[in-house]
Design a protein around this motif. Structure first.
Motif, mmCIF file in Angstrom:
data_model
loop_
_atom_site.group_PDB
_atom_site.id
_atom_site.type_symbol
_atom_site.label_atom_id
_atom_site.label_comp_id
_atom_site.label_asym_id
_atom_site.label_seq_id
_atom_site.Cartn_x
_atom_site.Cartn_y
_atom_site.Cartn_z
ATOM 1 N N GLY A 124 0.806 -1.220 0.000
ATOM 2 C CA GLY A 124 0.000 0.000 0.000
ATOM 3 C C GLY A 124 0.835 1.264 0.000
ATOM 4 O O GLY A 124 2.069 1.240 0.047
ATOM 5 N N ASP A 125 0.155 2.393 -0.025
ATOM 6 C CA ASP A 125 0.838 3.688 -0.074
ATOM 7 C C ASP A 125 1.492 4.052 1.256
ATOM 8 O O ASP A 125 2.437 4.841 1.286
ATOM 9 C CB ASP A 125 -0.156 4.793 -0.457
ATOM 10 C CG ASP A 125 -0.708 4.610 -1.864
ATOM 11 O OD1 ASP A 125 -0.075 3.890 -2.662
ATOM 12 O OD2 ASP A 125 -1.773 5.182 -2.164
ATOM 13 N N THR A 176 -5.944 3.474 1.149
ATOM 14 C CA THR A 176 -6.927 3.537 2.223
ATOM 15 C C THR A 176 -6.273 3.892 3.550
ATOM 16 O O THR A 176 -5.045 3.884 3.685
ATOM 17 C CB THR A 176 -7.685 2.199 2.343
ATOM 18 O OG1 THR A 176 -8.840 2.372 3.158
ATOM 19 C CG2 THR A 176 -6.788 1.127 2.958
ATOM 20 N N ALA A 214 -2.537 -4.536 0.747
ATOM 21 C CA ALA A 214 -2.936 -3.302 0.060
ATOM 22 C C ALA A 214 -1.953 -2.976 -1.049
ATOM 23 O O ALA A 214 -1.950 -1.879 -1.578
ATOM 24 C CB ALA A 214 -3.007 -2.150 1.067
ATOM 25 N N MET A 226 4.595 -0.105 -5.386
ATOM 26 C CA MET A 226 3.267 0.051 -5.984
ATOM 27 C C MET A 226 3.332 0.216 -7.503
ATOM 28 O O MET A 226 2.341 0.009 -8.190
ATOM 29 C CB MET A 226 2.546 1.247 -5.356
ATOM 30 C CG MET A 226 2.213 1.066 -3.879
ATOM 31 S SD MET A 226 1.084 -0.319 -3.588
ATOM 32 C CE MET A 226 -0.487 0.425 -4.117
ATOM 33 N N PHE A 240 -8.550 -0.413 5.848
ATOM 34 C CA PHE A 240 -7.815 -1.682 5.871
ATOM 35 C C PHE A 240 -8.490 -2.671 6.811
ATOM 36 O O PHE A 240 -8.547 -3.870 6.520
ATOM 37 C CB PHE A 240 -6.363 -1.457 6.287
ATOM 38 C CG PHE A 240 -5.483 -2.642 6.014
ATOM 39 C CD1 PHE A 240 -4.971 -2.869 4.747
ATOM 40 C CD2 PHE A 240 -5.185 -3.556 7.017
ATOM 41 C CE1 PHE A 240 -4.180 -3.974 4.474
ATOM 42 C CE2 PHE A 240 -4.396 -4.664 6.762
ATOM 43 C CZ PHE A 240 -3.893 -4.881 5.484
ATOM 44 N N LYS A 271 -7.599 -8.122 -1.536
ATOM 45 C CA LYS A 271 -6.869 -6.927 -1.981
ATOM 46 C C LYS A 271 -7.550 -5.683 -1.427
ATOM 47 O O LYS A 271 -8.703 -5.400 -1.718
ATOM 48 C CB LYS A 271 -6.850 -6.860 -3.514
ATOM 49 C CG LYS A 271 -6.318 -5.547 -4.100
ATOM 50 C CD LYS A 271 -4.868 -5.306 -3.752
ATOM 51 C CE LYS A 271 -4.320 -4.052 -4.467
ATOM 52 N NZ LYS A 271 -4.794 -2.800 -3.834
ATOM 53 N N SER A 272 -6.805 -4.938 -0.604
ATOM 54 C CA SER A 272 -7.290 -3.658 -0.086
ATOM 55 C C SER A 272 -6.859 -2.541 -1.023
ATOM 56 O O SER A 272 -5.838 -2.638 -1.710
ATOM 57 C CB SER A 272 -6.711 -3.421 1.312
ATOM 58 O OG SER A 272 -6.872 -2.075 1.710
ATOM 59 N N HIS A 273 -7.614 -1.437 -1.037
ATOM 60 C CA HIS A 273 -7.171 -0.244 -1.758
ATOM 61 C C HIS A 273 -5.819 0.204 -1.217
ATOM 62 O O HIS A 273 -5.605 0.223 -0.001
ATOM 63 C CB HIS A 273 -8.181 0.897 -1.592
ATOM 64 C CG HIS A 273 -9.380 0.763 -2.468
ATOM 65 N ND1 HIS A 273 -9.300 0.710 -3.840
ATOM 66 C CD2 HIS A 273 -10.701 0.687 -2.166
ATOM 67 C CE1 HIS A 273 -10.523 0.600 -4.353
ATOM 68 N NE2 HIS A 273 -11.384 0.574 -3.356
ATOM 69 N N GLY A 274 -4.925 0.573 -2.125
ATOM 70 C CA GLY A 274 -3.590 0.968 -1.709
ATOM 71 C C GLY A 274 -3.556 2.254 -0.905
ATOM 72 O O GLY A 274 -2.704 2.441 -0.039
#
Length: 348
Positions: A11-12, A304, A103, A68, A309, A299-302
């Motif tokens: 994720g981010d 979020t 994520a 990412m 999460f 898969k979670s939004h990156g």
């Protein structure tokens, strides 16, 4: 006890979101244990802030984190066996975990999940299924971006897998299923979609109720429990819906702060606006499910936050608790006993 492996570096925002998100999920599901994969030096200081989570977690140090922006092929070459993403998925393969949540980079996650877990028998392509908020509650929409295009057999596989997910998530015995098309008439649409519709009508499966074609506006109406489409159009529909929700929210914020009278109106109707904001919050329906693999991956939004999460972890918890993969395997077995797969189908 449900064991959940987390790609903490995905994720981010990585551990800054994953660790607090896991703490929120643990409050909701005290019967969970976490396997945390990532940089131990970053994870341990955050875990110290959440004693309950620390007591229910095992940290596995990983030196490699998948970026990412990495291409799936590059991620596989660089991160196979050693990255936090791979090891979180591998924990499902070795039965150390019941579900993996990440994520991280969607393409890399799908490539690693497919390479590590392999697809189920007679499944050519996995699909990403999203939980879609509707006027009637929620529905399942798939595929929302695992691959581009799909033939009639793959669309039927998506329908079977999506209906199994709806049964696991919504606890309905026979979910209604529709194929996304440019019209509800049987003569409209691409040949693959029309052929899939014909075969689903003829199959008369006991595990799902095929109702015919649905259009784009049926997604929000909640016309059916499961909407089936291929990944290109599904991903566009998903991103359009998310963008529209943010657009409406920004319009409301601007309108409510324009004059003192509108601000007063907001205060008087705050309860209604809070309910609307809750409905429009994409974090509440975060978590795409990879269907068709020999294991459950979420898969979670990156981009979020911790609450989002935690929602993705909630989805994984529900999928395991309600036996998602067992339902899919049983449903596929019933269908393929009646309609044997063509030669070569299901080879990963």
């Amino acid at each position: 006890m449900i064991r959940i492996s987390l790609d903490v570096m995905g994720g981010d925002f990585g551990p800054d979101v994953v660790i607090p998100g896991a703490a929120i999920a643990l409050d909701r599901h005290p019967d969970v244990q976490f396997l945390l994969y990532g940089a131990k030096a970053q994870i341990d200081p955050l875990l110290d802030r959440f004693p309950k989570l620390k007591a229910k977690s095992t940290v596995h140090d990983c030196e490699v984190a998948i970026g990412m922006d990495e291409k799936p092929s590059q991620a596989l070459r660089r991160g196979r066996y050693v990255s936090s993403m791979w090891r979180a998925i591998e924990a499902v393969k070795t039965a150390d975990a019941d579900v993996a949540v990440s994520a991280g980079n969607t393409g890399a996650l799908m490539a690693m999940a497919k390479f590590c877990l392999r697809t189920m028998a007679n499944i050519e392509r996995p699909a990403i299924a999203a939980i879609w908020p509707t006027a009637k509650g929620e529905s399942v929409v798939l595929d929302v971006g695992a691959s581009i295009g799909a033939d009639s057999q793959q669309l039927i596989d998506f329908a079977i897998m999506g209906s199994a997910m709806a049964r696991a998530l919504f606890e309905v015995n026979r979910p209604t299923v529709g194929l996304l098309n440019v019209g509800v008439e049987e003569v409209k649409g691409q040949e693959e979609v029309r052929e899939a519709g014909r075969l689903l009508r003829e199959a008369q499966l006991e595990t799902l109720d095929y109702t015919g074609f649905v259009e784009g506006d049926d997604l929000g109406k909640g016309t059916v429990d499961v909407v089936v489409t291929e990944g290109y159009s599904g991903n566009i529909a998903l991103k359009t819906a998310e963008g529209t929700a943010r657009q409406i929210a920004s319009y409301l914020r601007a309108a409510m702060s324009r004059t003192w009278l509108s601000r007063l109106g907001y205060i008087l109707a705050k309860g209604a606006f809070d309910m609307l904001r809750e409905k429009l919050d994409p974090r509440k329906v975060n978590g795409g499910v990879f269907l068709g693999l020999n294991g459950v991956v979420i898969k979670s939004h990156g981009g979020t936050d911790a609450e989002g999460f935690a929602a993705a972890i909630d989805v994984g918890y529900d999928m395991v608790r309600n036996g998602l993969n067992q339902k899919i395997e049983n449903d596929l077995k019933i269908y393929h006993a009646k309609y044997p797969p063509r030669a070569g189908q299901g080879v990963a």
